[in-house]
Design a protein around this motif. Structure first.
Motif, short mmCIF file in Angstrom:
data_model
loop_
_atom_site.label_atom_id
_atom_site.label_comp_id
_atom_site.label_asym_id
_atom_site.label_seq_id
_atom_site.Cartn_x
_atom_site.Cartn_y
_atom_site.Cartn_z
N ALA A 2 0.85 -1.19 0.00
CA ALA A 2 0.00 0.00 0.00
C ALA A 2 0.88 1.24 0.00
O ALA A 2 2.08 1.17 0.20
N LEU A 3 0.28 2.36 -0.21
CA LEU A 3 1.01 3.62 -0.25
C LEU A 3 1.14 4.18 1.15
O LEU A 3 0.17 4.23 1.91
N SER A 4 2.36 4.60 1.50
CA SER A 4 2.55 5.30 2.77
C SER A 4 3.31 6.59 2.50
O SER A 4 4.19 6.65 1.63
N ILE A 5 2.94 7.61 3.24
CA ILE A 5 3.55 8.93 3.11
C ILE A 5 3.98 9.38 4.50
O ILE A 5 3.17 9.42 5.42
N THR A 6 5.27 9.69 4.64
CA THR A 6 5.79 10.20 5.90
C THR A 6 6.55 11.49 5.62
O THR A 6 7.03 11.71 4.52
N LYS A 7 6.64 12.31 6.62
CA LYS A 7 7.33 13.61 6.49
C LYS A 7 8.62 13.56 7.27
O LYS A 7 8.63 13.17 8.42
N ASN A 8 9.72 13.90 6.62
CA ASN A 8 10.96 14.10 7.36
C ASN A 8 11.26 15.60 7.34
O ASN A 8 10.41 16.39 6.95
N LYS A 15 6.24 5.71 -0.13
CA LYS A 15 6.62 4.31 -0.31
C LYS A 15 5.43 3.55 -0.86
O LYS A 15 4.29 3.77 -0.42
N GLY A 16 5.69 2.68 -1.82
CA GLY A 16 4.63 1.84 -2.37
C GLY A 16 4.32 2.19 -3.80
O GLY A 16 5.20 2.55 -4.58
N ARG A 17 3.05 2.09 -4.15
CA ARG A 17 2.60 2.28 -5.52
C ARG A 17 1.68 3.49 -5.63
O ARG A 17 0.78 3.65 -4.81
N ILE A 18 1.89 4.27 -6.69
CA ILE A 18 0.97 5.36 -7.00
C ILE A 18 0.25 4.91 -8.27
O ILE A 18 0.77 5.02 -9.37
N ASN A 19 -0.93 4.36 -8.06
CA ASN A 19 -1.68 3.76 -9.17
C ASN A 19 -3.16 4.08 -9.04
O ASN A 19 -3.54 4.94 -8.24
N ALA A 20 -3.98 3.39 -9.80
CA ALA A 20 -5.43 3.65 -9.81
C ALA A 20 -6.03 3.55 -8.41
O ALA A 20 -6.96 4.28 -8.07
N THR A 21 -5.50 2.68 -7.58
CA THR A 21 -6.03 2.48 -6.24
C THR A 21 -5.62 3.59 -5.28
O THR A 21 -6.38 3.98 -4.41
N THR A 22 -4.42 4.14 -5.45
CA THR A 22 -3.87 5.07 -4.47
C THR A 22 -3.73 6.52 -4.95
O THR A 22 -3.46 7.42 -4.14
N ALA A 23 -3.88 6.77 -6.24
CA ALA A 23 -3.62 8.10 -6.80
C ALA A 23 -4.52 9.18 -6.20
O ALA A 23 -4.06 10.31 -5.96
N ILE A 44 10.44 10.10 -4.12
CA ILE A 44 9.81 8.90 -4.69
C ILE A 44 10.79 7.73 -4.78
O ILE A 44 10.54 6.76 -5.49
N ASN A 45 11.89 7.81 -4.04
CA ASN A 45 12.92 6.78 -4.12
C ASN A 45 12.38 5.38 -3.79
O ASN A 45 12.87 4.40 -4.33
N ASN A 46 11.39 5.29 -2.93
CA ASN A 46 10.84 4.00 -2.54
C ASN A 46 9.50 3.70 -3.19
O ASN A 46 8.75 2.84 -2.72
N VAL A 47 9.18 4.39 -4.26
CA VAL A 47 7.96 4.11 -5.02
C VAL A 47 8.28 2.99 -5.99
O VAL A 47 9.26 3.04 -6.73
N THR A 48 7.45 1.96 -5.99
CA THR A 48 7.70 0.79 -6.84
C THR A 48 6.92 0.82 -8.14
O THR A 48 7.22 0.06 -9.06
N GLU A 49 5.91 1.69 -8.23
CA GLU A 49 5.10 1.79 -9.45
C GLU A 49 4.45 3.16 -9.53
O GLU A 49 3.97 3.68 -8.53
#
Length: 92
Positions: A2-8, A15-23, A44-49
């Protein structure tokens, strides 16, 4: 994954996928962040799709940032290809 978003300190890490389910979640999250920040940096270094829905969400964020005259950065592997796509879109 699943998509996760964290702030540093400097950027939002995605992290994860940015696709039809998560966009939609991705776009909503960052439009809200863009409204409350002076600009956006997205790692987006840890984005897989990133599918066409994900690219559309990135394009909309880029457009909003330009409209609001706020800086917009995409960092990590694949950012050059995304930049090229956004540049082509803004030239059209």
């Amino acid at each position: 994954m699943a998509l996760s978003i964290t702030k540093n300190k400097k950027a939002f890490e995605v992290k994860g996928r940015i696709n039809a389910t998560t966009a939609s979640f991705f776009k909503t999250h960052f439009i809200n962040a863009l409204n409350s920040k002076n600009g956006l940096s997205i790692d987006i270094n840890n984005v897989t799709e990133i599918d066409s829905n994900g690219m559309r969400a990135l394009k909309e964020l880029y457009s909003k940032a330009k409209t609001y005259k706020k800086p917009f950065y995409i960092l990590g592997n694949g950012c050059k290809e995304i930049f090229d796509e956004l540049r082509i879109e803004s030239l059209a």
